[in-house]
Design a protein around this motif. Structure first.
Motif, PDB file in Angstrom:
ATOM      1  N   LYS A  34       0.829  -1.209   0.000  1.00 38.96           N
ATOM      2  CA  LYS A  34       0.000   0.000   0.000  1.00 38.96           C
ATOM      3  C   LYS A  34       0.867   1.265   0.000  1.00 38.96           C
ATOM      4  O   LYS A  34       0.659   2.205   0.783  1.00 38.96           O
ATOM      5  N   ALA A  35       1.855   1.262  -0.879  1.00 35.28           N
ATOM      6  CA  ALA A  35       2.745   2.421  -0.990  1.00 35.28           C
ATOM      7  C   ALA A  35       1.966   3.620  -1.505  1.00 35.28           C
ATOM      8  O   ALA A  35       1.118   3.483  -2.395  1.00 35.28           O
ATOM      9  N   PRO A  36       2.213   4.817  -0.977  1.00 28.89           N
ATOM     10  CA  PRO A  36       1.473   6.012  -1.406  1.00 28.89           C
ATOM     11  C   PRO A  36       1.793   6.439  -2.828  1.00 28.89           C
ATOM     12  O   PRO A  36       1.009   7.149  -3.456  1.00 28.89           O
ATOM     13  N   ALA A  37       2.934   6.017  -3.363  1.00 25.99           N
ATOM     14  CA  ALA A  37       3.321   6.335  -4.742  1.00 25.99           C
ATOM     15  C   ALA A  37       3.974   5.096  -5.338  1.00 25.99           C
ATOM     16  O   ALA A  37       4.513   4.253  -4.606  1.00 25.99           O
ATOM     17  N   PRO A  38       3.949   4.938  -6.665  1.00 26.32           N
ATOM     18  CA  PRO A  38       4.547   3.750  -7.282  1.00 26.32           C
ATOM     19  C   PRO A  38       6.023   3.593  -6.917  1.00 26.32           C
ATOM     20  O   PRO A  38       6.797   4.557  -6.977  1.00 26.32           O
ATOM     21  N   LEU A  39       6.387   2.382  -6.527  1.00 26.38           N
ATOM     22  CA  LEU A  39       7.780   2.089  -6.221  1.00 26.38           C
ATOM     23  C   LEU A  39       8.555   1.880  -7.521  1.00 26.38           C
ATOM     24  O   LEU A  39       7.981   1.505  -8.543  1.00 26.38           O
ATOM     25  N   LYS A  40       9.866   2.089  -7.475  1.00 30.78           N
ATOM     26  CA  LYS A  40      10.681   2.112  -8.684  1.00 30.78           C
ATOM     27  C   LYS A  40      11.544   0.852  -8.803  1.00 30.78           C
ATOM     28  O   LYS A  40      12.152   0.413  -7.826  1.00 30.78           O
ATOM     29  N   ALA A  41      11.621   0.322 -10.020  1.00 30.18           N
ATOM     30  CA  ALA A  41      12.417  -0.877 -10.274  1.00 30.18           C
ATOM     31  C   ALA A  41      13.900  -0.637 -10.000  1.00 30.18           C
ATOM     32  O   ALA A  41      14.631  -1.555  -9.628  1.00 30.18           O
TER      33      ALA A  41
END
Length: 541
Positions: free
Chosen positions: A137-144
């Motif tokens: 439930k991260a508030p913003a997309p996590l980065k690869a």
């Protein structure tokens, strides 16, 4: 540097039998807790470091070896050891085997058979980032670019210890904790552990047993610094193994703020995050926070081993915004990489969100809950106190009243009695628990094995079917000779957090024979009843 604290371990292996240790406080790693220099013969073929690794042992390793030498099998070895000690989910083989054999899992391209980016194939890191964004439930997309893939979380602990600490420096960790971290951090990474010792007592500041507070973290850090130990990081296990605790958002924030004040890295192990099986409990990932107090020093670990019941597939992932840390860990992936075909299978698994949500998690949580209910109901019937939690595969149980003098030596003897009777448990010392007498039992197993390995303190039978009358009489005779601890000795007093048998049911010195009679009666009733056969964990699910 850590090894140099031991006298007599010079080049060529030294004389380990005459090894002496410098005095260590209780908040520092207790070398004798997992080493046994008595009677050890050094090898002339090994270095001092190699001899020390060879000597490194404990009940966990001893029991694990015994289990694999005499593993229970319903058909091939029905008198073998039943494993309630290794934290594995054995309830979902049907689901996982079916999913892993579907056609989308079968792919063999040249890139999968060649050396990958050491951080992991990009297609997998992108899928991990999307997966963690959704389930954490991260508030913003996590980065690869912040994802690194290794062959298990043990390798991640070793890699992080290596790149965050110099040899002889230390990390903070609350006890009891999963003992495999000791091997990863200390034995492999040559980094010390500074213990934040928790206990079961309920006081003004402790509202639940084994509660971690900032005050305890501050005290442990100050004590280590007073001894000249440099502490570089804090390890948090959430959900906690072996306690099953789930930290609230406010607790997590407090721990992270503490670390920021002291410029400590925080390694957060969330490997059981999808194994919270009761709706009354809510898991909060560190990655769900709107703002991390110190994002450059916060590193989150997860893997498929536990949540997807595939401990034989070695896969762990690290998420960190610190590119220096990411690149340093990636440089060690040469030693800890995941093979290409497995990376493809994991990516396919993680992207199948419909199957995960609608099929797997529903069934897994129902099966875990049913198995947990079965085991905890048995513990209540037998009068065994335990910590009441709803995460992970384990129950933290209290056998202190069955120890005559309340020592770790007695705890080990009780553990060996279980093993002699073909049931493998994990004793508290394996988790560096500060109180002798606590054990961890794994409940994530099929009903017939839970029945067969039914635990009956102060002794055990590896199945009521195997129990012989002579053994009953022998143990009852031993009980009559053994004095009991006081009813109140070392107990937590919160019935909300720990389930205790009411006082009149607890054994006293005058009623040992009555306890034996009661256990015998209960076992006789269970043998003669078909309730357990009719009400399996699968049927509950």
């Amino acid at each position: 540097q850590a090894l140099s604290e031991m006298e007599g371990m010079g080049g060529g292996g030294g004389n380990l039998q005459e090894m002496r240790f410098r005095p260590l406080t209780k908040r520092r790693v207790d070398m004798h807790g997992f080493c046994n220099p008595n009677g050890f013969q050094r090898s002339p073929y090994l270095s001092a470091r190699g001899n020390f690794a060879n000597m490194f042992q404990g009940s966990t390793e001893e029991g694990y070896k015994a289990y694999h030498a005499d593993k229970y099998d319903e058909d091939k070895n029905p008198n073998g050891i039943i494993n309630f000690g290794t934290s594995e989910n054995k309830l979902c083989f049907d689901l996982m085997s079916k999913r892993l054999m579907q056609t989308d899992m079968d792919l063999m391209e040249p890139s999968l058979l060649q050396y990958p980016d050491w951080k992991g194939h990009l297609f997998l890191r992108e899928e991990v980032a999307r997966f963690l964004t959704y389930y954490c439930k991260a508030p913003a997309p996590l980065k690869a670019e912040n994802v690194i893939v290794l062959n298990g979380c043990g390798s991640l602990f070793s890699a992080l210890a290596t790149v965050l600490c110099d040899p002889g420096e230390a990390v903070l960790i609350a006890t009891p904790f999963y003992g495999g971290i000791t091997q990863s951090i200390f034995l492999y990474g040559n980094v010390k552990l500074v213990y934040v010792c928790l206990d079961s007592k309920i006081t003004g500041t402790n509202t639940r047993p084994f509660q971690l507070t900032v005050e305890k973290l501050e005290k442990a850090l100050q004590d280590a610094q007073a001894e000249g130990v440099t502490v570089r990081a804090l390890i948090l296990l959430n959900p906690q193994n072996p306690l099953g605790d789930i930290y609230s958002l406010s607790e997590l924030r407090d721990y992270l703020e503490f670390a920021k004040r002291h410029e400590l890295h925080v390694i957060v192990d969330e490997i059981y995050m999808l194994s919270v099986f009761d709706e009354s409990a809510t898991f909060h990932s560190v990655l769900s926070m709107d703002r991390l107090p110190d994002p450059q020093r916060t590193h989150v670990m997860w893997g498929i081993t536990k949540d997807f019941a595939v401990s034989g597939i070695r896969f762990g992932t690290l998420y960190t915004e610190n590119q220096d840390v990411a690149n340093a860990v990636a440089s060690l992936c040469y030693f800890h990489g995941v093979c290409g075909p497995i990376q493809h299978k994991v990516a396919q698994l993680l992207k199948d969100r419909d199957w995960i949500n609608q099929v797997y998690l529903r069934a897994n949580h129902a099966r875990l809950k049913a198995a947990h209910t079965y085991v905890t109901d048995e513990l209540k019937t037998l009068g065994v106190p335990f910590l009441n939690r709803n995460a992970g595969f384990f129950v933290w149980i209290d056998f202190r009243k069955y120890l005559k003098t309340g020592t770790f030596e007695e705890e080990l003897l009780l553990w060996k009695r279980f093993l002699d009777n073909k049931v493998l448990l994990s004793c508290g010392k394996a988790f560096e628990c500060s109180e002798p007498g606590w054990f961890r039992i794994i409940f994530a197993d099929k009903t017939h094995r839970l029945q067969l390995g039914n635990v009956s303190p102060p002794y055990t039978t590896a199945g009521m079917q195997r129990k012989k009358k002579e053994r009953e009489q022998e143990i009852l005779a031993e009980e009559k000779e053994q004095p009991c601890q006081s009813d109140q000795d070392g107990k937590a007093d919160s019935t909300d957090e720990v389930i205790f048998v009411s006082r009149h049911q607890e054994p006293t010195c005058a009623s040992n024979s009555n306890l034996g009679d009661l256990i015998g009666l209960l076992q006789q009733q269970m043998r003669s009843s078909d309730w357990l056969q009719k009400n399996t964990a699968e049927q509950f699910a």
